[in-house]
Design a protein around this motif. Structure first.
Motif, PDB file in Angstrom:
ATOM      1  N   ASP A 617       0.847  -1.195   0.000  1.00  8.49           N
ATOM      2  CA  ASP A 617       0.000   0.000   0.000  1.00  8.49           C
ATOM      3  C   ASP A 617       0.881   1.243   0.000  1.00  8.49           C
ATOM      4  OD1 ASP A 617      -2.342  -1.408  -0.027  1.00  8.49           O
ATOM      5  OD2 ASP A 617      -2.629  -1.350   2.143  1.00  8.49           O
ATOM      6  N   ILE A 618       0.633   2.118  -0.959  1.00 10.00           N
ATOM      7  CA  ILE A 618       1.387   3.365  -1.097  1.00 10.00           C
ATOM      8  C   ILE A 618       0.460   4.497  -0.671  1.00 10.00           C
ATOM      9  CG2 ILE A 618       2.820   4.734  -2.642  1.00 10.00           C
ATOM     10  CD1 ILE A 618       3.604   1.729  -2.404  1.00 10.00           C
ATOM     11  N   ASP A 619       0.695   5.046   0.516  1.00 10.80           N
ATOM     12  CA  ASP A 619      -0.130   6.137   1.040  1.00 10.80           C
ATOM     13  C   ASP A 619       0.510   7.473   0.705  1.00 10.80           C
ATOM     14  OD1 ASP A 619      -1.971   4.404   2.164  1.00 10.80           O
ATOM     15  OD2 ASP A 619      -0.955   4.333   4.105  1.00 10.80           O
ATOM     16  N   ILE A 620      -0.231   8.330   0.018  1.00 11.36           N
ATOM     17  CA  ILE A 620       0.214   9.689  -0.315  1.00 11.36           C
ATOM     18  C   ILE A 620      -0.703  10.657   0.428  1.00 11.36           C
ATOM     19  CG2 ILE A 620       0.711  11.340  -2.130  1.00 11.36           C
ATOM     20  CD1 ILE A 620       2.373   8.769  -2.282  1.00 11.36           C
ATOM     21  N   THR A 621      -0.139  11.400   1.351  1.00  9.60           N
ATOM     22  CA  THR A 621      -0.918  12.310   2.200  1.00  9.60           C
ATOM     23  C   THR A 621      -0.588  13.755   1.866  1.00  9.60           C
ATOM     24  OG1 THR A 621      -0.979  10.707   3.996  1.00  9.60           O
ATOM     25  CG2 THR A 621      -1.390  13.006   4.579  1.00  9.60           C
ATOM     26  N   GLY A 622      -1.624  14.585   1.774  1.00  8.57           N
ATOM     27  CA  GLY A 622      -1.419  16.020   1.634  1.00  8.57           C
ATOM     28  C   GLY A 622      -1.106  16.618   2.997  1.00  8.57           C
ATOM     29  N   PHE A 623       0.134  16.452   3.431  1.00 11.79           N
ATOM     30  CA  PHE A 623       0.536  16.900   4.768  1.00 11.79           C
ATOM     31  C   PHE A 623       0.353  18.404   4.923  1.00 11.79           C
ATOM     32  CE2 PHE A 623       3.832  18.582   7.618  1.00 11.79           C
ATOM     33  CZ  PHE A 623       3.541  17.875   8.780  1.00 11.79           C
ATOM     34  N   ASN A 624       0.757  19.143   3.898  1.00 14.91           N
ATOM     35  CA  ASN A 624       0.583  20.598   3.909  1.00 14.91           C
ATOM     36  C   ASN A 624       0.455  21.050   2.460  1.00 14.91           C
ATOM     37  OD1 ASN A 624       0.566  23.172   5.438  1.00 14.91           O
ATOM     38  ND2 ASN A 624       2.372  23.606   4.188  1.00 14.91           N
ATOM     39  N   VAL A 625      -0.786  21.316   2.049  1.00 19.47           N
ATOM     40  CA  VAL A 625      -1.053  21.680   0.642  1.00 19.47           C
ATOM     41  C   VAL A 625      -1.758  23.031   0.622  1.00 19.47           C
ATOM     42  CG1 VAL A 625      -2.030  20.909  -1.547  1.00 19.47           C
ATOM     43  CG2 VAL A 625      -1.252  19.217   0.118  1.00 19.47           C
ATOM     44  N   PRO A 626      -0.998  24.121   0.798  1.00 20.68           N
ATOM     45  CA  PRO A 626      -1.622  25.451   0.841  1.00 20.68           C
ATOM     46  C   PRO A 626      -2.066  25.968  -0.517  1.00 20.68           C
ATOM     47  CG  PRO A 626       0.753  25.622   1.024  1.00 20.68           C
ATOM     48  CD  PRO A 626       0.446  24.172   1.070  1.00 20.68           C
ATOM     49  N   ILE A 627      -1.516  25.398  -1.608  1.00 21.19           N
ATOM     50  CA  ILE A 627      -1.950  25.784  -2.950  1.00 21.19           C
ATOM     51  C   ILE A 627      -2.328  24.498  -3.672  1.00 21.19           C
ATOM     52  CG2 ILE A 627      -1.316  26.925  -5.106  1.00 21.19           C
ATOM     53  CD1 ILE A 627       0.655  28.615  -3.576  1.00 21.19           C
ATOM     54  N   GLY A 628      -3.579  24.094  -3.485  1.00 21.22           N
ATOM     55  CA  GLY A 628      -3.972  22.794  -3.987  1.00 21.22           C
ATOM     56  C   GLY A 628      -5.123  22.866  -4.970  1.00 21.22           C
ATOM     57  N   PRO A 629      -5.597  21.690  -5.377  1.00 20.04           N
ATOM     58  CA  PRO A 629      -5.009  20.382  -5.069  1.00 20.04           C
ATOM     59  C   PRO A 629      -3.712  20.165  -5.839  1.00 20.04           C
ATOM     60  CG  PRO A 629      -6.830  20.131  -6.597  1.00 20.04           C
ATOM     61  CD  PRO A 629      -6.811  21.577  -6.208  1.00 20.04           C
ATOM     62  N   GLN A 630      -2.932  19.174  -5.401  1.00 15.83           N
ATOM     63  CA  GLN A 630      -1.620  18.935  -5.992  1.00 15.83           C
ATOM     64  C   GLN A 630      -1.625  17.632  -6.785  1.00 15.83           C
ATOM     65  OE1 GLN A 630       1.472  20.761  -5.964  1.00 15.83           O
ATOM     66  NE2 GLN A 630       1.754  19.193  -7.545  1.00 15.83           N
ATOM     67  N   ASP A 631      -1.232  17.728  -8.073  1.00 16.19           N
ATOM     68  CA  ASP A 631      -1.021  16.536  -8.897  1.00 16.19           C
ATOM     69  C   ASP A 631       0.306  15.891  -8.520  1.00 16.19           C
ATOM     70  OD1 ASP A 631      -3.344  17.145 -10.280  1.00 16.19           O
ATOM     71  OD2 ASP A 631      -2.286  18.259 -11.839  1.00 16.19           O
ATOM     72  N   TYR A 632       0.369  14.578  -8.653  1.00 15.01           N
ATOM     73  CA  TYR A 632       1.632  13.883  -8.351  1.00 15.01           C
ATOM     74  C   TYR A 632       1.720  12.612  -9.172  1.00 15.01           C
ATOM     75  CZ  TYR A 632      -1.240  10.822  -5.371  1.00 15.01           C
ATOM     76  OH  TYR A 632      -2.198   9.944  -4.907  1.00 15.01           O
ATOM     77  N   TYR A 633       2.933  12.080  -9.259  1.00 18.48           N
ATOM     78  CA  TYR A 633       3.195  10.780  -9.857  1.00 18.48           C
ATOM     79  C   TYR A 633       3.780   9.846  -8.804  1.00 18.48           C
ATOM     80  CZ  TYR A 633       2.475  12.348 -14.662  1.00 18.48           C
ATOM     81  OH  TYR A 633       1.927  12.820 -15.829  1.00 18.48           O
ATOM     82  N   VAL A 634       3.382   8.600  -8.859  1.00 18.17           N
ATOM     83  CA  VAL A 634       4.075   7.531  -8.146  1.00 18.17           C
ATOM     84  C   VAL A 634       4.721   6.650  -9.202  1.00 18.17           C
ATOM     85  CG1 VAL A 634       3.846   5.465  -6.702  1.00 18.17           C
ATOM     86  CG2 VAL A 634       2.573   7.550  -6.127  1.00 18.17           C
ATOM     87  N   VAL A 635       6.049   6.492  -9.120  1.00 21.11           N
ATOM     88  CA  VAL A 635       6.765   5.592 -10.024  1.00 21.11           C
ATOM     89  C   VAL A 635       7.401   4.502  -9.175  1.00 21.11           C
ATOM     90  CG1 VAL A 635       7.207   7.368 -11.757  1.00 21.11           C
ATOM     91  CG2 VAL A 635       8.852   7.018  -9.924  1.00 21.11           C
TER      92      VAL A 635
END
Length: 914
Positions: A617-635
């Motif tokens: 399980d790969i958990d990606i948390t928006g710990f601090n996203v003041p300008i969101g939402p944030q796109d991301y990649y998991v490789v």
């Protein structure tokens, strides 16, 4: 670091000033302290008593107010969206729940209270000035008599002409204005900084960028780029085709046939001594037309060339990236040292976010040994130039051909402790293009960076071929590069090699195997992705990467959106990413990475050796996203082979004198390496030598033998790997020269190579050296166009099909325009002058007619542009026959050559088929 408490400028309200200090003292050293440049600032908790009329005139711009606003906690995505919907502009983020803002002047205080605002203050002028300006650190490049030369950034709520007119009233002149940008270079009196910084439209002022200095001091195999561009039948052909690469350097490049048909930009008509850009361009995109040993990384990419401009706002650069001509840029220049997050850093990060398919690649610099103020002496924190400090760009370290770090290669961290350099590549001692079809020895991080730029272009093509021609986002390409790099130096990332030595082959396989996913996360939320790891995996790497919003110049840290990665294995064990100690101390900075939460970098990696098979399980948390939402990649990188030989790997043609460097990838091997070679496809083996367990390359003195069945094998304990296919070892053809050049034919000869069965003649085509004829003889005559006025390049390869070997292509030679030993045909003028070929152009049939029948034999041959004979017709002069008719209805449109031989003497004419 200085401590500062708001604020000391004149106020409309004295009671407001007293209140500010009271709150500042009460909240000293709390979690709402922010760091800006070299100062810590205590934000007052003043929302309950705040009124807009307490703001000074310097914070009033048009119909709104400019200032800093701090929330009790990072606002949720819904609050961020609510502010935007009501015209409340959170311009940029300053760490610890604080933003630079512009709010309409009628903004309700209760609205702010109800949505979590804690503090509102104007921005004092001193915080609009860079640290160098505040401290009087003005280099001589930034002085003009008694004046300073600075870059001013103004708010977009006013137009440029208003700003320029107002500056003129202060005796401030414009040095450079950038179209489409809010940056202006100015010449200002040295006593007007305070007045200037307090103008409402002024967002930021910094010393103009330091002068541009080139970062100068056999990358395909060490980068594994050879596995993407094998140049063999059936092999990979990822040359960067369809990708625009941009060399931003010292201006005109070439002329050089290694850029034939793919060069866009100014050429040097004569050598002018400025060859830095030539060397950079050849590593990015050289085709090796002149010398096949000197092929660059992306030999099929479209190369664009412009002058380097430090602002990255020059018209040429902006136009090329905005209109989509260019996807990958390279700049191998320095501007100062450890410059921090400047307006230029903000520019390159913004460009990447605005154009997600754009990737900026930079040299890290050659300034190791220079103390640039990080606080750990002369061996750390000396990355050169603010642009290299960007979060969404790549800064490249410099390695020797054996992977050893060059001592001059600049080291990190970035000014705020982030990982820099990002990645490493071979730069030192490269052979690359020079002006006027020559080569030069080239080095430094100047040569390492274009290696990464060229590999990136190859990866763009890999992605495009897997996705119906769509361009990839640079975030994915950078993530693939970092996550698949060969670990160098300390285990995990470090401040010397970054994430390691680029491995183009692994990065390409990651893209081809779809070992990536993308998603979006908002403040405080968590996404879970499940990835299956197969049995017998020796190492797995999971990385989250995101293109982060541009930071505020001077902010520390520069990270805006902070995502967290946690991996849970099939046994419910949790794994945290690598983290480095960025404390400004040589011991701390050289300590190997440990694991834990990372709140500095916009990439995080979890690496697990010998992982259990199953779902992770790969958990990606928006710990601090003041300008969101944030796109991301998991490789994710799944390595199942402990040992992989990468060169020579099959299909190569190695010269049987001198040395070649054998390369391999090793994962979780502990023993030394045994290297062997075979000349009979593995029936027998000969020892090359032994290599230490810590290296992944070996210099091999190639045997003076000839074979088309050569292999290399490498062994470490129970692990072994062999070349995927056989390769050739042979000599090279000598004595290649043009011995006759006529108007429509050229004859090339050479010295016979022992045991060669056939020879291929290459000539320069529209872009590459192409086979134009094959013979078993030691000379060949091929058609050319306008031999009297046209240059041509030629080279030869020898082959033995029976034994399966071929030689390396010879270095191309140039025949300058002009006829050579081309005697008159000797035919009777009447016969020669009365040859009629019609129709021409033709589409169905063409007839060759002679008015004179005073000959015994008449032969007509049609040859295509590759020198291949398509048709021959023989006619005898019996009963007055003097015509030959040829069927050309099946021929493709194009240019053909018709040779008419009369009694052993010949002439050649051009035939156009339509």
């Amino acid at each position: 670091m200085k401590n500062f408490t708001f604020f000391s400028i004149n106020r409309k309200s004295v009671s407001f000033l007293v209140m500010i200090f009271a709150f500042a003292l009460a909240s000293a050293q709390n979690s709402y302290t922010i760091t800006f440049q070299d100062e810590t600032i205590e934000m007052p908790e003043n929302i309950d008593t705040f009124q807009w009329n307490q703001f000074p005139e310097s914070a009033h711009l048009r119909d709104g107010y400019i200032g800093w606003v701090q929330f009790y906690e990072t606002p949720s995505q819904s609050v961020q969206d609510l502010f935007a919907a009501n015209g409340l502009d959170l311009i940029s983020y300053i760490p610890h729940h604080t933003y630079l803002f512009r709010f309409p002047e009628n903004t309700s205080i209760s609205f702010l209270q109800n949505n979590g605002v804690r503090s509102i203050v104007p921005v004092e002028g001193r915080f609009k000035l860079s640290q160098d300006l505040k401290n009087g650190n003005i280099g001589n490049w930034a002085t003009d008599g008694e004046n300073y030369v600075v870059t001013l950034q103004y708010y977009p709520y006013v137009d440029a002409q208003f700003v320029i007119a107002d500056l003129a009233t202060q005796q401030i002149s414009v040095k450079q204005q950038y179209a489409g940008s809010n940056n202006i270079d100015l010449v200002i009196p040295n006593d007007c900084l305070e007045t200037l910084s307090n103008q409402p439209y002024v967002k930021w002022v910094e010393v103009i960028v330091a002068p541009s200095v080139p970062d100068s001091e056999k990358g395909r195999t060490i980068h594994r780029a050879n596995l993407l561009d094998t140049q063999t039948p059936g092999g990979n052909n990822f040359t960067g085709l369809g990708v625009g690469t941009l060399c931003r350097d010292d201006g005109p490049v070439g002329p050089h046939i290694d850029f034939q048909g793919r060069h866009n930009g100014p050429l040097n008509p004569i050598a002018n001594g400025s060859s830095h850009g030539d060397g950079v361009s050849g590593i990015i995109a050289g085709a090796g037309n002149l010398n096949p040993n000197n092929r660059g990384m992306a030999a099929g990419s479209d190369l664009y060339v412009v002058q380097y401009v430090a602002s990255f706002l020059d018209t040429n650069t902006v136009t090329l990236i905005n209109n989509g001509d260019v996807q990958v840029t390279n700049s191998s220049y320095s501007n100062g040292c450890n410059a921090g997050y400047t307006s230029i850093t903000q520019t390159v990060d913004t460009q990447t976010n605005t154009i997600p398919t754009l990737l900026h690649v930079f040299s890290a610099g050659n300034s190791n040994g220079l103390n640039c103020g990080y606080g750990a002496g002369s061996q750390w924190g000396n990355i050169t130039g603010g642009h290299k400090q960007g979060k969404n760009v790549i800064a490249t370290a410099n390695l020797f051909e054996d992977g050893v770090l060059v001592s001059s290669s600049s080291r990190g961290p970035a000014h705020d402790g982030r990982i820099k350099p990002d990645i490493s590549a071979h730069g030192q001692g490269q052979i690359s293009t020079n002006q006027n079809n020559t080569y030069q020895t080239f080095g430094g991080t100047s040569a390492a960076a274009p290696g990464i730029a060229g590999v990136s272009a190859q990866l763009y093509q890999v992605y495009m071929e897997e996705n119906a021609g769509a361009l990839p986002e640079s975030a994915l390409i950078k993530a693939a590069l970092l996550n698949t790099a060969n670990d160098m130096g300390n285990v995990g990332p470090d401040f010397k090699f970054g994430w390691g030595l680029v491995n183009a082959n692994r990065a390409a396989l990651l893209l081809q195997d779809d070992r990536y996913l993308s998603s979006t996360v908002a403040q405080g939320l968590t996404n879970t992705h499940t990835i299956n790891v197969p049995a017998n995996t020796t190492q797995v790497r999971f990385m989250v990467y995101w293109s982060d919003p541009a930071a505020t110049p001077g902010a520390d840290p520069a990270l805006v959106n902070d995502l967290d990665l946690v991996v849970t294995d099939p046994s419910s064990g949790t794994h945290l990413p690598w983290v480095l100690d960025h404390t400004p101390n040589p011991v701390n900075l050289d300590t190997p990475a440990t694991t834990g939460p990372d709140h500095l970098n916009n990439m995080e990696q979890v690496l697990i050796n010998n992982p259990a098979a199953g779902d992770y399980d790969i958990d990606i948390t928006g710990f601090n996203v003041p300008i969101g939402p944030q796109d991301y990649y998991v490789v994710y990188e799944i390595i199942t082979d402990n040992l992989v030989l990468t060169y020579p790997n099959g299909g190569e043609a190695l010269l049987n004198v001198g040395t070649h460097i054998i390369h391999w990838d090793a994962t979780n091997t502990t023993g030394n390496f045994l290297l062997e070679y075979s000349l009979d496809n593995g029936s027998t083996w000969n020892t090359i030598g032994n290599a230490a367990s810590t290296v992944t390359n070996f210099e091999w003195s190639v045997p003076n033998d000839v074979s088309g069945e050569a292999l290399v094998r490498i062994t470490s304990g129970a692990f072994s790997d062999t070349s995927d296919d056989v390769f050739s070892i042979a000599g090279i053809v000598g004595g290649v020269s043009a011995i006759q050049v006529c108007e429509t034919t050229a004859t090339i000869s050479w010295i016979a190579l022992p045991d060669a069965e056939e020879y291929d003649l290459y000539m320069l085509g529209d872009e590459y050296m192409e086979i134009v004829g094959t013979t078993t003889d030691t000379e060949i005559t091929v058609p050319i166009v306008d031999g009297e006025n046209t240059d041509f390049w030629y080279a030869v390869v020898a082959r033995n099909t029976t034994e399966g070997w071929r030689t390396l292509r010879t270095v191309a030679r140039l025949h300058s325009s002009g006829l050579l030993d081309c005697d008159p045909l000797g035919l009777d003028d009447i016969v020669l002058g009365n040859i009629v070929m019609s129709p021409n152009p033709a589409s169905d049939q063409v007839t060759i007619s002679l008015s004179d029948t005073n000959f015994s034999n008449f032969e007509v041959t049609i040859v295509n542009s590759l020198g291949q004979t398509l048709q021959t017709v023989n006619e005898r002069a019996l009963n007055g026959t003097s015509e030959a008719t040829l069927d050309v209805s099946s021929y493709r449109t194009g240019l053909y050559f018709v040779t008419i031989e009369i009694d052993g003497q010949s002439t050649t004419k051009k035939l156009v088929i339509r």
